[in-house]
Design a protein around this motif. Sequence first.
Motif, PDB file in Angstrom:
ATOM      1  N   GLN A 118      39.389  69.747  73.891  1.00 19.33           N
ATOM      2  CA  GLN A 118      38.077  70.223  74.238  1.00 19.33           C
ATOM      3  C   GLN A 118      37.200  69.929  72.395  1.00 19.33           C
ATOM      4  OE1 GLN A 118      37.364  74.626  73.742  1.00 19.33           O
ATOM      5  NE2 GLN A 118      37.142  74.527  72.163  1.00 19.33           N
ATOM      6  N   ARG A 119      35.609  69.518  72.848  1.00 15.15           N
ATOM      7  CA  ARG A 119      34.736  68.959  71.877  1.00 15.15           C
ATOM      8  C   ARG A 119      35.444  66.962  71.813  1.00 15.15           C
ATOM      9  NH1 ARG A 119      32.760  73.123  70.681  1.00 15.15           N
ATOM     10  NH2 ARG A 119      34.286  75.478  70.924  1.00 15.15           N
ATOM     11  N   GLU A 120      36.575  66.710  71.088  1.00 14.85           N
ATOM     12  CA  GLU A 120      36.868  65.599  70.825  1.00 14.85           C
ATOM     13  C   GLU A 120      38.191  64.980  71.129  1.00 14.85           C
ATOM     14  OE1 GLU A 120      34.737  63.351  70.281  1.00 14.85           O
ATOM     15  OE2 GLU A 120      33.289  64.595  69.386  1.00 14.85           O
ATOM     16  N   ILE A 121      37.989  63.232  71.509  1.00 18.90           N
ATOM     17  CA  ILE A 121      39.623  63.513  71.992  1.00 18.90           C
ATOM     18  C   ILE A 121      40.930  64.387  70.490  1.00 18.90           C
ATOM     19  CG2 ILE A 121      40.607  60.665  71.684  1.00 18.90           C
ATOM     20  CD1 ILE A 121      38.141  60.155  73.232  1.00 18.90           C
ATOM     21  N   VAL A 122      41.147  63.845  70.575  1.00 20.24           N
ATOM     22  CA  VAL A 122      42.307  64.620  69.920  1.00 20.24           C
ATOM     23  C   VAL A 122      43.624  63.460  69.667  1.00 20.24           C
ATOM     24  CG1 VAL A 122      42.280  66.414  69.911  1.00 20.24           C
ATOM     25  CG2 VAL A 122      43.994  65.893  71.390  1.00 20.24           C
ATOM     26  N   HIS A 123      44.024  62.409  68.276  1.00 22.74           N
ATOM     27  CA  HIS A 123      45.274  61.343  68.050  1.00 22.74           C
ATOM     28  C   HIS A 123      46.157  61.755  68.456  1.00 22.74           C
ATOM     29  CE1 HIS A 123      41.646  58.512  68.852  1.00 22.74           C
ATOM     30  NE2 HIS A 123      41.594  59.280  68.319  1.00 22.74           N
ATOM     31  N   GLY A 124      47.757  60.935  69.069  1.00 19.14           N
ATOM     32  CA  GLY A 124      48.973  61.368  68.373  1.00 19.14           C
ATOM     33  C   GLY A 124      49.746  62.778  67.926  1.00 19.14           C
ATOM     34  N   LEU A 125      48.764  63.718  69.688  1.00 18.93           N
ATOM     35  CA  LEU A 125      49.600  64.908  68.965  1.00 18.93           C
ATOM     36  C   LEU A 125      51.092  64.632  69.544  1.00 18.93           C
ATOM     37  CD1 LEU A 125      47.818  67.166  71.777  1.00 18.93           C
ATOM     38  CD2 LEU A 125      47.789  67.671  68.961  1.00 18.93           C
ATOM     39  N   LYS A 126      51.732  65.580  68.475  1.00 16.83           N
ATOM     40  CA  LYS A 126      53.192  66.080  67.913  1.00 16.83           C
ATOM     41  C   LYS A 126      53.711  67.494  67.636  1.00 16.83           C
ATOM     42  CE  LYS A 126      54.856  63.136  64.847  1.00 16.83           C
ATOM     43  NZ  LYS A 126      54.804  62.800  63.755  1.00 16.83           N
ATOM     44  N   TYR A 127      55.162  67.833  69.033  1.00 15.96           N
ATOM     45  CA  TYR A 127      55.866  68.414  69.000  1.00 15.96           C
ATOM     46  C   TYR A 127      56.630  68.595  68.096  1.00 15.96           C
ATOM     47  CZ  TYR A 127      58.212  72.818  70.394  1.00 15.96           C
ATOM     48  OH  TYR A 127      59.067  73.887  70.335  1.00 15.96           O
ATOM     49  N   VAL A 128      57.030  69.668  67.233  1.00 15.89           N
ATOM     50  CA  VAL A 128      58.090  69.248  66.562  1.00 15.89           C
ATOM     51  C   VAL A 128      58.169  70.731  66.308  1.00 15.89           C
ATOM     52  CG1 VAL A 128      58.763  69.342  63.661  1.00 15.89           C
ATOM     53  CG2 VAL A 128      56.298  67.893  64.734  1.00 15.89           C
ATOM     54  N   GLN A 129      60.159  70.963  66.627  1.00 18.16           N
ATOM     55  CA  GLN A 129      60.575  72.418  66.595  1.00 18.16           C
ATOM     56  C   GLN A 129      62.225  72.307  65.697  1.00 18.16           C
ATOM     57  OE1 GLN A 129      61.759  73.360  70.406  1.00 18.16           O
ATOM     58  NE2 GLN A 129      63.805  73.702  69.621  1.00 18.16           N
ATOM     59  N   TYR A 174      69.324  82.227  67.378  1.00 20.64           N
ATOM     60  CA  TYR A 174      68.896  81.000  67.283  1.00 20.64           C
ATOM     61  C   TYR A 174      67.380  81.154  66.061  1.00 20.64           C
ATOM     62  CZ  TYR A 174      73.410  78.490  68.425  1.00 20.64           C
ATOM     63  OH  TYR A 174      74.459  77.851  68.666  1.00 20.64           O
ATOM     64  N   ASN A 175      67.259  81.294  65.453  1.00 22.08           N
ATOM     65  CA  ASN A 175      65.815  81.073  65.337  1.00 22.08           C
ATOM     66  C   ASN A 175      64.872  79.754  65.056  1.00 22.08           C
ATOM     67  OD1 ASN A 175      67.004  83.283  63.049  1.00 22.08           O
ATOM     68  ND2 ASN A 175      65.357  84.118  64.980  1.00 22.08           N
ATOM     69  N   VAL A 176      63.449  79.758  65.972  1.00 17.84           N
ATOM     70  CA  VAL A 176      62.778  78.305  66.026  1.00 17.84           C
ATOM     71  C   VAL A 176      61.802  78.145  65.677  1.00 17.84           C
ATOM     72  CG1 VAL A 176      62.338  76.762  67.671  1.00 17.84           C
ATOM     73  CG2 VAL A 176      64.370  78.155  67.990  1.00 17.84           C
ATOM     74  N   HIS A 177      61.498  77.808  64.669  1.00 15.30           N
ATOM     75  CA  HIS A 177      60.333  77.487  64.125  1.00 15.30           C
ATOM     76  C   HIS A 177      59.825  76.324  64.857  1.00 15.30           C
ATOM     77  CE1 HIS A 177      61.363  79.816  60.090  1.00 15.30           C
ATOM     78  NE2 HIS A 177      61.577  79.864  61.341  1.00 15.30           N
ATOM     79  N   SER A 178      57.955  76.374  65.504  1.00 15.73           N
ATOM     80  CA  SER A 178      58.080  75.103  66.235  1.00 15.73           C
ATOM     81  C   SER A 178      56.657  75.037  65.758  1.00 15.73           C
ATOM     82  CB  SER A 178      56.960  75.626  67.503  1.00 15.73           C
ATOM     83  OG  SER A 178      58.475  75.577  68.436  1.00 15.73           O
ATOM     84  N   LEU A 179      55.714  73.983  65.286  1.00 12.89           N
ATOM     85  CA  LEU A 179      54.692  72.986  65.238  1.00 12.89           C
ATOM     86  C   LEU A 179      54.459  72.524  65.494  1.00 12.89           C
ATOM     87  CD1 LEU A 179      52.551  73.146  62.674  1.00 12.89           C
ATOM     88  CD2 LEU A 179      53.620  70.694  61.969  1.00 12.89           C
ATOM     89  N   PHE A 180      52.694  72.517  66.664  1.00 14.65           N
ATOM     90  CA  PHE A 180      52.200  71.131  67.169  1.00 14.65           C
ATOM     91  C   PHE A 180      50.668  70.955  66.157  1.00 14.65           C
ATOM     92  CE2 PHE A 180      49.924  70.237  71.630  1.00 14.65           C
ATOM     93  CZ  PHE A 180      51.427  70.348  71.920  1.00 14.65           C
ATOM     94  N   THR A 181      50.887  69.146  65.898  1.00 14.86           N
ATOM     95  CA  THR A 181      50.345  68.880  64.840  1.00 14.86           C
ATOM     96  C   THR A 181      50.014  67.260  65.701  1.00 14.86           C
ATOM     97  OG1 THR A 181      50.451  67.911  62.495  1.00 14.86           O
ATOM     98  CG2 THR A 181      52.136  68.092  64.017  1.00 14.86           C
ATOM     99  N   ASP A 182      49.183  66.260  64.701  1.00 16.96           N
ATOM    100  CA  ASP A 182      48.929  65.202  65.443  1.00 16.96           C
ATOM    101  C   ASP A 182      49.259  63.940  64.068  1.00 16.96           C
ATOM    102  OD1 ASP A 182      46.789  66.031  63.323  1.00 16.96           O
ATOM    103  OD2 ASP A 182      45.484  66.716  64.975  1.00 16.96           O
ATOM    104  N   ASP A 183      48.574  63.129  64.193  1.00 16.40           N
ATOM    105  CA  ASP A 183      48.341  61.900  63.239  1.00 16.40           C
ATOM    106  C   ASP A 183      47.778  62.406  62.229  1.00 16.40           C
ATOM    107  OD1 ASP A 183      50.412  59.769  64.305  1.00 16.40           O
ATOM    108  OD2 ASP A 183      48.618  58.821  65.686  1.00 16.40           O
ATOM    109  N   ASP A 184      46.435  62.945  62.641  1.00 12.76           N
ATOM    110  CA  ASP A 184      46.293  63.906  60.750  1.00 12.76           C
ATOM    111  C   ASP A 184      46.325  64.635  59.941  1.00 12.76           C
ATOM    112  OD1 ASP A 184      44.747  61.356  60.830  1.00 12.76           O
ATOM    113  OD2 ASP A 184      43.213  62.173  62.979  1.00 12.76           O
ATOM    114  N   LYS A 185      47.894  65.205  60.515  1.00 16.30           N
ATOM    115  CA  LYS A 185      48.559  66.361  59.754  1.00 16.30           C
ATOM    116  C   LYS A 185      47.952  67.782  60.059  1.00 16.30           C
ATOM    117  CE  LYS A 185      51.472  63.502  56.888  1.00 16.30           C
ATOM    118  NZ  LYS A 185      52.641  63.188  58.334  1.00 16.30           N
ATOM    119  N   ASN A 186      46.811  67.903  61.257  1.00 18.62           N
ATOM    120  CA  ASN A 186      45.920  69.118  61.643  1.00 18.62           C
ATOM    121  C   ASN A 186      47.233  69.897  62.502  1.00 18.62           C
ATOM    122  OD1 ASN A 186      43.589  68.161  60.908  1.00 18.62           O
ATOM    123  ND2 ASN A 186      43.286  66.826  63.132  1.00 18.62           N
TER     124      ASN A 186
END
Length: 203
Positions: A118-129, A174-186
């Motif tokens: 919402q609000r603005e475009i987001v660039h380069g979303l990435k899922y890291v696990q 197995y314990n999983v650490h997940s991160l949803f981030t983007d090109d700007d490391k948000n």
Amino acid sequence: MAEEEETLAPVDVDHEDDPNYQPPPEKSIDDMLQADKDDESLQKYKAALLGGAVAGSGAIVVEPEDPRKVIVKKLSLVSEGREDSTIDLTQDLQTIKSKSFILKEGVKFRIKIDFIVQREIVHGLKYVQKTYRAGIPVDKMSHMVGSYAPKEEAHSYLTPAEDAPSGMLKRGTYNVHSLFTDDDKNEHLKWEWSIEIKKEWEG
């Protein structure tokens, strides 16, 4: 989790795929619409690409009380022939951390993430696990999700299929650490959960 050797060897979970990568400068929807205003065909293309967002920045706000641009809603474990198992990611992080999926050893599975932009475009979303067993890192995966314009409906991303660990020594939690981030490391959301590998499905 990718299939492992019989010995669970630690893996480097801190290595960035490309430390020299520089993301493109962030542009708002208004900036994009103002550029090349005299090119009618390009403006039509932008309108098709951005959909309802062409009204200007902030035009699409799905959850007005939430200032975030990306709201991660849920994570699902997808395995053919089984009903999806889902975690509500709008809960508090401690509640999410207590959630565990049961997965039969050796089956193919995928992870599905539903999220709102919402609000603005987001660039380069990435899922890291990153996956751990008894505190030892045993697997890491990083998937480029893509760039998205604001939209009233939730977007979905499905990871490529992978094989669950198999064999008596691979069963367990197995314990999983997940991160949803983007090109700007948000960090749009960072959460923990777990998968329990068993000989057979339960239920």
